[in-house]
Design a protein around this motif. Structure first.
Motif, PDB file in Angstrom:
ATOM      1  N   LEU A   1      33.749  34.851  18.822  1.00 23.19           N
ATOM      2  CA  LEU A   1      32.923  36.059  18.762  1.00 23.19           C
ATOM      3  C   LEU A   1      33.095  36.893  20.025  1.00 23.19           C
ATOM      4  CD1 LEU A   1      29.239  36.249  17.582  1.00 23.19           C
ATOM      5  CD2 LEU A   1      29.943  37.400  19.658  1.00 23.19           C
ATOM      6  N   GLU A   2      33.019  36.235  21.184  1.00 21.65           N
ATOM      7  CA  GLU A   2      33.112  36.986  22.428  1.00 21.65           C
ATOM      8  C   GLU A   2      34.492  37.582  22.640  1.00 21.65           C
ATOM      9  OE1 GLU A   2      32.535  36.634  27.243  1.00 21.65           O
ATOM     10  OE2 GLU A   2      32.392  34.819  26.018  1.00 21.65           O
ATOM     11  N   SER A   3      35.530  36.830  22.270  1.00 25.30           N
ATOM     12  CA  SER A   3      36.893  37.340  22.470  1.00 25.30           C
ATOM     13  C   SER A   3      37.193  38.511  21.542  1.00 25.30           C
ATOM     14  CB  SER A   3      37.908  36.218  22.257  1.00 25.30           C
ATOM     15  OG  SER A   3      37.902  35.777  20.911  1.00 25.30           O
ATOM     16  N   ARG A   4      36.651  38.503  20.331  1.00 21.72           N
ATOM     17  CA  ARG A   4      36.932  39.585  19.366  1.00 21.72           C
ATOM     18  C   ARG A   4      36.020  40.788  19.555  1.00 21.72           C
ATOM     19  NH1 ARG A   4      38.135  36.500  13.585  1.00 21.72           N
ATOM     20  NH2 ARG A   4      39.933  35.297  14.305  1.00 21.72           N
ATOM     21  N   TYR A   5      34.802  40.536  19.997  1.00 17.84           N
ATOM     22  CA  TYR A   5      33.825  41.626  20.154  1.00 17.84           C
ATOM     23  C   TYR A   5      33.180  41.533  21.540  1.00 17.84           C
ATOM     24  CZ  TYR A   5      34.365  41.274  15.086  1.00 17.84           C
ATOM     25  OH  TYR A   5      34.887  41.185  13.822  1.00 17.84           O
ATOM     26  N   PRO A   6      33.978  41.709  22.606  1.00 16.22           N
ATOM     27  CA  PRO A   6      33.458  41.494  23.966  1.00 16.22           C
ATOM     28  C   PRO A   6      32.329  42.441  24.348  1.00 16.22           C
ATOM     29  CG  PRO A   6      35.611  42.543  24.030  1.00 16.22           C
ATOM     30  CD  PRO A   6      35.384  42.122  22.613  1.00 16.22           C
ATOM     31  N   PHE A   7      32.251  43.588  23.709  1.00 18.28           N
ATOM     32  CA  PHE A   7      31.199  44.549  24.034  1.00 18.28           C
ATOM     33  C   PHE A   7      30.179  44.678  22.908  1.00 18.28           C
ATOM     34  CE2 PHE A   7      35.136  45.931  26.195  1.00 18.28           C
ATOM     35  CZ  PHE A   7      34.734  45.683  27.496  1.00 18.28           C
ATOM     36  N   GLY A   8      30.241  43.759  21.957  1.00 22.42           N
ATOM     37  CA  GLY A   8      29.292  43.776  20.851  1.00 22.42           C
ATOM     38  C   GLY A   8      27.908  43.343  21.299  1.00 22.42           C
ATOM     39  N   LYS A   9      26.919  43.624  20.462  1.00 24.00           N
ATOM     40  CA  LYS A   9      25.533  43.347  20.863  1.00 24.00           C
ATOM     41  C   LYS A   9      25.245  41.854  20.947  1.00 24.00           C
ATOM     42  CE  LYS A   9      23.681  43.734  16.140  1.00 24.00           C
ATOM     43  NZ  LYS A   9      22.672  44.408  15.286  1.00 24.00           N
ATOM     44  N   HIS A  10      26.081  41.026  20.341  1.00 24.20           N
ATOM     45  CA  HIS A  10      25.843  39.582  20.369  1.00 24.20           C
ATOM     46  C   HIS A  10      26.691  38.846  21.409  1.00 24.20           C
ATOM     47  CE1 HIS A  10      23.388  40.042  16.834  1.00 24.20           C
ATOM     48  NE2 HIS A  10      24.391  40.571  16.152  1.00 24.20           N
ATOM     49  N   ALA A  11      27.580  39.568  22.093  1.00 25.81           N
ATOM     50  CA  ALA A  11      28.497  38.902  23.020  1.00 25.81           C
ATOM     51  C   ALA A  11      27.750  38.257  24.191  1.00 25.81           C
ATOM     52  CB  ALA A  11      29.539  39.898  23.540  1.00 25.81           C
ATOM     53  N   THR A  12      26.782  38.960  24.741  1.00 23.01           N
ATOM     54  CA  THR A  12      26.027  38.412  25.878  1.00 23.01           C
ATOM     55  C   THR A  12      25.283  37.148  25.475  1.00 23.01           C
ATOM     56  OG1 THR A  12      25.767  40.624  26.822  1.00 23.01           O
ATOM     57  CG2 THR A  12      24.276  38.905  27.613  1.00 23.01           C
ATOM     58  N   GLN A  13      24.646  37.198  24.319  1.00 20.12           N
ATOM     59  CA  GLN A  13      23.934  36.007  23.840  1.00 20.12           C
ATOM     60  C   GLN A  13      24.905  34.853  23.597  1.00 20.12           C
ATOM     61  OE1 GLN A  13      20.514  35.730  23.494  1.00 20.12           O
ATOM     62  NE2 GLN A  13      20.941  33.545  23.177  1.00 20.12           N
ATOM     63  N   ALA A  14      26.084  35.166  23.102  1.00 19.27           N
ATOM     64  CA  ALA A  14      27.086  34.124  22.850  1.00 19.27           C
ATOM     65  C   ALA A  14      27.499  33.439  24.152  1.00 19.27           C
ATOM     66  CB  ALA A  14      28.308  34.724  22.156  1.00 19.27           C
TER      67      ALA A  14
END
Length: 200
Positions: free
Chosen positions: A12-25
């Motif tokens: 998740l973090e690698s594909r969507y590093p600036f997505g709203k769930h990346a920090t939580q991940a």
């Protein structure tokens, strides 16, 4: 299934590093590593989260989780002591955990994790005192009285209020007597009498 969770969080973090769930991940993957018994990976993930998000609302939890990881790393103090020569015992695991919790308490005094962290700090301080007393006892069994005197002095200076103070004073008395340091022996005996022998 923590291994699968780790894979999903990292994907998740690698594909969507600036997505709203990346920090939580990023913080959740640290917890997953912790539960999967991968403490080094957990600490790496926690340190990265703290560095990237120092003002995140969950950063207090990150400090708390770091303390937990180090608290449980390597098993209990008794597990460690039973497997190695007491004179070579390394307290770094407990000291590291204690300092992690101390940072949380100092930087986030209003955090909901402070109460548990404070209790763990009290426990760790007691275990550190017991570890040092075990080392002093080991030295005494080898008649290494200078080492006993030094170690007991350290305990008395750093761990007042713990359960090992009385036996530490008694061990210190034996050390001073063995070293023929009569004045120090008398001082130690007076402290023992004043604090523990008033009923005799």
């Amino acid at each position: 299934n923590y291994l699968t969770a780790i894979e999903y969080y990292e994907t998740l973090e690698s594909r969507y590093p600036f997505g709203k769930h990346a920090t939580q991940a990023q913080i959740d993957v640290a917890y997953a590593y912790y539960k999967f018994d991968e403490p080094d990976s957990a600490i790496t993930a926690i340190d990265r989260f703290i560095k990237l998000h120092p003002r995140d609302p969950a950063v207090d939890y990150a400090y708390y989780l770091k303390g937990l990881v180090n608290f449980e790393r390597g098993g209990t103090i008794l597990d460690v002591l039973s497997e190695r020569d007491l004179s070579e015992f390394d307290k770094n695991l407990m000291l590291t955990s204690y300092n992690d919790f101390r940072l949380l308490v100092q930087r986030f005094p209003d955090s909901k994790y402070v109460e548990d962290a404070s209790k763990r700090m009290i426990y760790l301080r007691s275990e550190l005192a017991r570890a040092d007393f075990s080392v002093a006892s080991y030295y005494a069994s080898r008649d290494a009285w200078v080492a006993v005197a030094n170690r007991t002095k350290f305990i008395l200076q750093n761990y007042q209020g713990t359960s090992v103070i009385k036996p530490t004073l008694e061990l210190q008395l034996k050390a001073y007597q063995a070293l023929e340091m009569d004045e120090l022996a008398r001082d130690t005996q007076r402290i023992i009498d004043l604090n523990y022998n008033q009923d005799s």
